[in-house]
Design a protein around this motif. Sequence first.
Motif, PDB file in Angstrom:
ATOM      1  N   LEU A   1       0.874  -1.265  -0.217  1.00  0.00           N
ATOM      2  CA  LEU A   1       0.235  -0.112   0.025  1.00  0.00           C
ATOM      3  C   LEU A   1       0.796   1.506  -0.038  1.00  0.00           C
ATOM      4  CD1 LEU A   1      -2.793  -0.837   2.382  1.00  0.00           C
ATOM      5  CD2 LEU A   1      -3.087  -1.000  -0.375  1.00  0.00           C
ATOM      6  N   TRP A   2       1.699   0.571   0.654  1.00  0.00           N
ATOM      7  CA  TRP A   2       2.888   2.401   1.128  1.00  0.00           C
ATOM      8  C   TRP A   2       3.783   2.489  -0.380  1.00  0.00           C
ATOM      9  CZ3 TRP A   2       3.150   5.376   5.358  1.00  0.00           C
ATOM     10  CH2 TRP A   2       4.385   6.642   4.987  1.00  0.00           C
ATOM     11  N   THR A   3       4.017   1.142  -1.322  1.00  0.00           N
ATOM     12  CA  THR A   3       4.964   1.611  -2.598  1.00  0.00           C
ATOM     13  C   THR A   3       3.815   2.024  -3.538  1.00  0.00           C
ATOM     14  OG1 THR A   3       6.153  -0.223  -1.803  1.00  0.00           O
ATOM     15  CG2 THR A   3       5.555   0.753  -4.132  1.00  0.00           C
ATOM     16  N   HIS A   4       2.923   2.109  -3.497  1.00  0.00           N
ATOM     17  CA  HIS A   4       1.617   2.278  -4.956  1.00  0.00           C
ATOM     18  C   HIS A   4       1.393   3.782  -4.186  1.00  0.00           C
ATOM     19  CE1 HIS A   4       0.917  -1.998  -6.048  1.00  0.00           C
ATOM     20  NE2 HIS A   4       2.517  -1.583  -6.663  1.00  0.00           N
ATOM     21  N   LEU A   5       0.899   3.734  -2.948  1.00  0.00           N
ATOM     22  CA  LEU A   5      -0.119   5.067  -2.562  1.00  0.00           C
ATOM     23  C   LEU A   5       0.988   5.991  -2.275  1.00  0.00           C
ATOM     24  CD1 LEU A   5      -2.996   3.496  -0.679  1.00  0.00           C
ATOM     25  CD2 LEU A   5      -2.254   4.373  -3.566  1.00  0.00           C
ATOM     26  N   PHE A   6       2.224   5.844  -1.971  1.00  0.00           N
ATOM     27  CA  PHE A   6       2.831   6.759  -0.739  1.00  0.00           C
ATOM     28  C   PHE A   6       4.004   7.179  -1.269  1.00  0.00           C
ATOM     29  CE2 PHE A   6      -0.121   6.067   1.999  1.00  0.00           C
ATOM     30  CZ  PHE A   6      -0.872   7.118   2.300  1.00  0.00           C
ATOM     31  N   PRO A   7       4.862   8.274  -1.595  1.00  0.00           N
ATOM     32  CA  PRO A   7       6.485   8.517  -2.014  1.00  0.00           C
ATOM     33  C   PRO A   7       6.834   7.749  -1.232  1.00  0.00           C
ATOM     34  CG  PRO A   7       5.816  10.118  -1.081  1.00  0.00           C
ATOM     35  CD  PRO A   7       4.245   9.846  -1.611  1.00  0.00           C
TER      36      PRO A   7
ATOM     37  N   LEU B   1      -9.192   1.253  -6.720  1.00  0.00           N
ATOM     38  CA  LEU B   1      -9.665   3.102  -6.421  1.00  0.00           C
ATOM     39  C   LEU B   1      -9.169   4.084  -6.279  1.00  0.00           C
ATOM     40  CD1 LEU B   1     -11.075   1.123  -2.766  1.00  0.00           C
ATOM     41  CD2 LEU B   1     -12.541   2.361  -4.994  1.00  0.00           C
ATOM     42  N   ALA B   2      -7.426   3.670  -6.513  1.00  0.00           N
ATOM     43  CA  ALA B   2      -6.125   4.646  -6.202  1.00  0.00           C
ATOM     44  C   ALA B   2      -6.511   5.459  -7.478  1.00  0.00           C
ATOM     45  CB  ALA B   2      -5.250   4.476  -6.477  1.00  0.00           C
ATOM     46  N   ALA B   3      -7.578   4.447  -9.107  1.00  0.00           N
ATOM     47  CA  ALA B   3      -7.210   5.750 -10.308  1.00  0.00           C
ATOM     48  C   ALA B   3      -9.200   5.917 -10.192  1.00  0.00           C
ATOM     49  CB  ALA B   3      -7.581   3.867 -11.206  1.00  0.00           C
ATOM     50  N   THR B   4      -9.652   6.025  -9.192  1.00  0.00           N
ATOM     51  CA  THR B   4     -10.669   6.503  -9.621  1.00  0.00           C
ATOM     52  C   THR B   4     -10.932   8.070  -9.407  1.00  0.00           C
ATOM     53  OG1 THR B   4     -11.586   6.131  -7.191  1.00  0.00           O
ATOM     54  CG2 THR B   4     -11.871   4.898  -8.721  1.00  0.00           C
ATOM     55  N   TRP B   5     -11.585   9.136  -8.373  1.00  0.00           N
ATOM     56  CA  TRP B   5     -11.855  10.433  -8.461  1.00  0.00           C
ATOM     57  C   TRP B   5     -10.417  10.585  -7.030  1.00  0.00           C
ATOM     58  CZ3 TRP B   5     -13.017  12.309  -3.679  1.00  0.00           C
ATOM     59  CH2 TRP B   5     -13.128  14.076  -3.277  1.00  0.00           C
ATOM     60  N   LEU B   6     -10.255   9.733  -6.059  1.00  0.00           N
ATOM     61  CA  LEU B   6     -10.115   9.559  -5.050  1.00  0.00           C
ATOM     62  C   LEU B   6      -8.455   9.602  -5.005  1.00  0.00           C
ATOM     63  CD1 LEU B   6     -12.431   6.493  -3.193  1.00  0.00           C
ATOM     64  CD2 LEU B   6     -12.172   9.049  -2.318  1.00  0.00           C
ATOM     65  N   GLY B   7      -8.212   9.251  -6.348  1.00  0.00           N
ATOM     66  CA  GLY B   7      -7.382   9.002  -6.204  1.00  0.00           C
ATOM     67  C   GLY B   7      -6.567  10.926  -7.325  1.00  0.00           C
TER      68      GLY B   7
ATOM     69  N   LYS C   1      -4.283  15.211  -4.590  1.00  0.00           N
ATOM     70  CA  LYS C   1      -3.975  14.179  -4.677  1.00  0.00           C
ATOM     71  C   LYS C   1      -3.874  13.140  -3.568  1.00  0.00           C
ATOM     72  CE  LYS C   1      -0.426  11.833  -6.813  1.00  0.00           C
ATOM     73  NZ  LYS C   1       0.087  10.925  -7.744  1.00  0.00           N
ATOM     74  N   TYR C   2      -2.689  14.000  -2.605  1.00  0.00           N
ATOM     75  CA  TYR C   2      -1.948  13.779  -0.933  1.00  0.00           C
ATOM     76  C   TYR C   2      -2.936  13.586  -0.171  1.00  0.00           C
ATOM     77  CZ  TYR C   2       1.957  11.358  -3.265  1.00  0.00           C
ATOM     78  OH  TYR C   2       2.983  10.585  -4.115  1.00  0.00           O
ATOM     79  N   LEU C   3      -4.135  14.997  -0.135  1.00  0.00           N
ATOM     80  CA  LEU C   3      -4.803  15.393   0.424  1.00  0.00           C
ATOM     81  C   LEU C   3      -5.500  14.683   0.812  1.00  0.00           C
ATOM     82  CD1 LEU C   3      -4.537  19.065   0.164  1.00  0.00           C
ATOM     83  CD2 LEU C   3      -4.146  18.053   2.074  1.00  0.00           C
ATOM     84  N   LYS C   4      -6.185  13.799  -0.697  1.00  0.00           N
ATOM     85  CA  LYS C   4      -7.080  12.819  -0.659  1.00  0.00           C
ATOM     86  C   LYS C   4      -6.880  11.128  -0.265  1.00  0.00           C
ATOM     87  CE  LYS C   4      -9.261  14.769  -4.914  1.00  0.00           C
ATOM     88  NZ  LYS C   4      -9.783  14.429  -5.934  1.00  0.00           N
ATOM     89  N   ARG C   5      -5.368  11.258   0.147  1.00  0.00           N
ATOM     90  CA  ARG C   5      -5.142   9.915   0.786  1.00  0.00           C
ATOM     91  C   ARG C   5      -5.676   9.055   1.632  1.00  0.00           C
ATOM     92  NH1 ARG C   5      -3.669   9.063  -3.801  1.00  0.00           N
ATOM     93  NH2 ARG C   5      -1.270   8.314  -4.459  1.00  0.00           N
ATOM     94  N   PRO C   6      -6.091  10.093   2.849  1.00  0.00           N
ATOM     95  CA  PRO C   6      -6.367   9.535   4.242  1.00  0.00           C
ATOM     96  C   PRO C   6      -8.137   9.056   3.620  1.00  0.00           C
ATOM     97  CG  PRO C   6      -5.691  11.592   4.524  1.00  0.00           C
ATOM     98  CD  PRO C   6      -5.366  11.670   2.991  1.00  0.00           C
TER      99      PRO C   6
END
Length: 339
Positions: free
Chosen positions: A28-34, A282-288, A295-300
Amino acid sequence: MTAALASHATERSPVLDGVRAMSILAVLWTHLFPFRLLGVPLNESLGMLGMALFFILSGYLITIQLLKRPTVRSFVARRLLRVVPAAWLCLMVVWIWQPVELETALANLFFYANLPPQRLVAPVDHFWSLCLEVQFYMLSAVLLWLRPRAVWWLLPALLALMSVLRVAHQVTASSITWFRADDLLAGACLALLIHSRHWATMRERLSRPGVIPLTLGLLVASCVLIHEWVNPLSYLRPYLAAAFVGALLSQPQHLLSRHLGGRRLAYIASISYALYVWHLPLAATWLGSGDLWIKYLKRPLLLLVVFGIAHVSTFYVEQRFNELAKRVGAGRGQRLKEV
């Protein structure tokens, strides 16, 4: 303690749930955070670590089931109904708004999209690992049907062969079966070792002080991927990951083992498959979506939705199919034998 009793204890060890939770959190960290260290991007390295641990556990647990010699019907039902329904549901949802060609659809539905010519497409290109899993299930089912005891020599031989192939082709990371199944096979060989007469000696060695941090440190080093640099330790990654898990099983009272056996990690482990399946779609939707800051403000919010859907998928979809698998696969089994 006999090998059979020892394996029963290690199969049910809470530390395995902790390792599974570690693996999905790393992915999850790999794909969603630097993830950078001294300015060097290391997301791929962290992902490699997470997937190595995941495959080690998978190969280990699948082989334990093989050694119990269930019926082929029981084995196949439990394995496929554990993986296929959630994966197919995710694919159907994604393809409603992002259609694919028939060949690509078939390759993903029947779990051979990771084989050349690869037909992995975003946002479900992470399904390469599910392809690898299902292919290992099929190999295991064939062995169970033809010659169950062949696992004792065939799986170690395949591990050695794939290690040779990786070295010969200088492959440090790949999603192609014959360049990546060594992690699964190393987990399988760990299960074989624990069921063998040699486990008592090996367990004594793995129980020595410092073995857990040493194997973990070497494993982390073996997963470091930097473009245009071949990490020679990567060829030892499957063996180091198996040694690390074996050391944790050998030292259940170690500080790290106790932390990994916690309830929170056990819950994350219980929904880990659904987390893996759904997080990239899900990360490929509006949420990401959005620029970097948006983008990173939406991460939570993205994580909240991912965990929520994973919970529902696990306990209201997957659990029902798991219960169905138990009914479909109900049949005789054979007692495990020490060799």
